[in-house]
Design an enzyme around this catalytic site. Structure first.
Site, PDB file in Angstrom:
ATOM      1  N   LYS A 131       5.959   4.601  -8.431  1.00  0.00           N
ATOM      2  CA  LYS A 131       5.209   4.961  -9.628  1.00  0.00           C
ATOM      3  C   LYS A 131       6.035   4.829 -10.905  1.00  0.00           C
ATOM      4  CE  LYS A 131       2.267   8.111  -6.995  1.00  0.00           C
ATOM      5  NZ  LYS A 131       3.026   8.040  -5.726  1.00  0.00           N
ATOM      6  N   ARG A 222      -5.359  -2.664  -1.088  1.00  0.00           N
ATOM      7  CA  ARG A 222      -3.953  -2.780  -0.752  1.00  0.00           C
ATOM      8  C   ARG A 222      -3.680  -4.279  -0.566  1.00  0.00           C
ATOM      9  NH1 ARG A 222       0.336  -0.099   1.425  1.00  0.00           N
ATOM     10  NH2 ARG A 222      -0.068   1.191  -0.420  1.00  0.00           N
ATOM     11  N   ARG A 236      -9.689  -0.336   0.808  1.00  0.00           N
ATOM     12  CA  ARG A 236      -9.679   0.975   1.447  1.00  0.00           C
ATOM     13  C   ARG A 236     -10.689   1.866   0.727  1.00  0.00           C
ATOM     14  NH1 ARG A 236      -3.367   2.256   0.900  1.00  0.00           N
ATOM     15  NH2 ARG A 236      -4.019   1.985  -1.261  1.00  0.00           N
ATOM     16  N   ARG A 244      -9.698  10.090  -2.578  1.00  0.00           N
ATOM     17  CA  ARG A 244      -8.511   9.351  -2.149  1.00  0.00           C
ATOM     18  C   ARG A 244      -8.901   8.372  -1.053  1.00  0.00           C
ATOM     19  NH1 ARG A 244      -4.763  14.099  -0.234  1.00  0.00           N
ATOM     20  NH2 ARG A 244      -6.746  14.613   0.776  1.00  0.00           N
ATOM     21  N   ASP A 284      -1.351  -1.549  -5.050  1.00  0.00           N
ATOM     22  CA  ASP A 284      -2.675  -0.938  -5.021  1.00  0.00           C
ATOM     23  C   ASP A 284      -3.402  -1.239  -6.320  1.00  0.00           C
ATOM     24  OD1 ASP A 284      -1.985   0.123  -2.565  1.00  0.00           O
ATOM     25  OD2 ASP A 284      -1.333   2.041  -3.407  1.00  0.00           O
ATOM     26  N   GLU A 293      -0.014   1.261  -8.215  1.00  0.00           N
ATOM     27  CA  GLU A 293       1.278   1.482  -7.567  1.00  0.00           C
ATOM     28  C   GLU A 293       1.844   0.166  -7.040  1.00  0.00           C
ATOM     29  OE1 GLU A 293       1.572   4.507  -4.582  1.00  0.00           O
ATOM     30  OE2 GLU A 293       0.395   5.959  -5.718  1.00  0.00           O
ATOM     31  N   ASN A 295       4.330  -0.426  -3.923  1.00  0.00           N
ATOM     32  CA  ASN A 295       4.959   0.281  -2.821  1.00  0.00           C
ATOM     33  C   ASN A 295       6.065  -0.566  -2.205  1.00  0.00           C
ATOM     34  OD1 ASN A 295       2.975   2.728  -2.330  1.00  0.00           O
ATOM     35  ND2 ASN A 295       1.710   0.937  -2.738  1.00  0.00           N
TER      36      ASN A 295
END
Length: 328
Positions: A131, A222, A236, A244, A284, A293, A295
């Site tokens: 982040k 993703r 997702r 979420r 994301d 984000e 990752n």
């Protein structure tokens, strides 16, 4: 070429073999004839008395894996493993928290440079937390605040209302993962004070605040990049009663295509990921345009991506690792 792989990850006993990306990578490595070791990051030891380069070891064991629920691995005898003499590649896959223990491990693994390949590159992982690194691509992000003071959060919320983005916010830990401790704050701010107080007490670092994006109801994507190249993506979707969409908190996966904006995001960051030695990265994106984000610590999603798309992301990752190892 046969490689000896030391996998730094959480206990094998705890993983969900149906969707675990680390397990899929281990299966694919084993199918190539690679030798696998497993170790806990807490067993790393650096001995500076072994000359200028020192000696980095771990307490690990050889393992074999199979896709059999309840009997998915066989472990040999634990022994001291020299991460230069006994290993060609360290696959760094333990989950966050991205705390001082995690950061210290990256400092130790960085000492293997030029001798043993570490993927993802430990210095880049340390310098590119999910982040924070994403701020380098702020032009693709929704409005974002990183702060600790409630006054800053309230001012940010007022600006979002004035900009027509609504007043609902999402507040999340700066170094969290898997959708944990992600909260929605309504426009009236009725739970904002309690949430800020909780974050201030639980974490010493600032937290991240963004406007709630209604598009998340349709899911977030993703997208996995391997050495800077798009390998595939899944959408997702949140479970019932959730906002979420993380699979770890009940989200579901579905096949998807990338939008032109998402392709532009990947094209913009791909060269930087490759230059940093970030071989396996998951980003994301919400609503086909909002990057939230990047990752790099322990990305997931490749099992679902390959299931929907008929691809072999593990092969792409090991091919990229093999090329980097050959260049040492």
């Amino acid at each position: 070429m046969t490689l000896r792989i030391a996998v730094q990850m959480d206990p094998l006993e705890t993983i969900n073999i149906a969707g675990d990306s680390s397990f899929a990578l281990m299966l694919a490595a084993q199918a190539r004839g690679y030798t696998l070791f497993h170790y806990d990051v807490r067993t790393l030891a650096y001995d500076a008395s072994y000359g200028a380069a020192g000696r980095l070891t771990c307490w690990g064991a050889p393992v074999t894996v199979q896709r059999v629920e309840g009997a998915h691995f066989t472990r040999g005898e634990y022994r001291l493993i020299d991460l230069v003499a006994d290993v060609d590649v360290v696959l760094m896959r333990q989950d966050p928290p991205f705390d001082l223990g995690y950061i210290t491990a990256t400092h130790l693994l960085e000492r293997l440079a030029g001798q043993t390949l570490v993927a993802n590159d430990p210095a880049s992982v340390r310098n590119a937390p999910e982040k924070v690194f994403v701020l380098d691509f702020a032009r693709f992000m929704p409005p974002t605040l990183i702060a600790r003071r409630i006054e800053d959060v309230r001012a940010f919320q007022e600006r979002q209302v004035a900009a027509g983005l609504g007043g609902d916010l999402v507040v999340k830990p700066l170094h969290g993962n898997g959708g944990k401790a992600v909260f929605r704050v309504p426009a009236d701010g009725s739970n904002l004070g309690a949430l800020v107080e909780m974050f201030q007490n639980a974490w010493i670092e600032p937290f991240m605040v963004q406007p709630f994006l209604p598009d998340v109801a349709e899911g977030d994507k993703r997208i996995v990049l391997v050495d800077g190249v798009v390998a595939g993506a899944i959408n997702r979707k949140p479970g019932a009663g959730e906002f979420r969409s993380n699979l770890a908190v009940g989200g579901s996966a579905e096949a998807t295509e990338l939008t032109s904006t998402e392709l532009a995001i990947c094209a913009a960051m791909g060269p930087e990921l490759k230059a940093r030695g970030l071989v396996f990265v998951g980003i994301d994106v919400i609503g086909g345009k909002w990057l939230t984000e990047i990752n790099v610590t322990s990305p997931t999603g490749i099992v679902a991506i390959d299931r929907f798309n008929g691809t072999d992301t593990c092969a792409m990752i090991w091919d990229a690792i093999a090329v980097r190892h050959a260049a040492l």
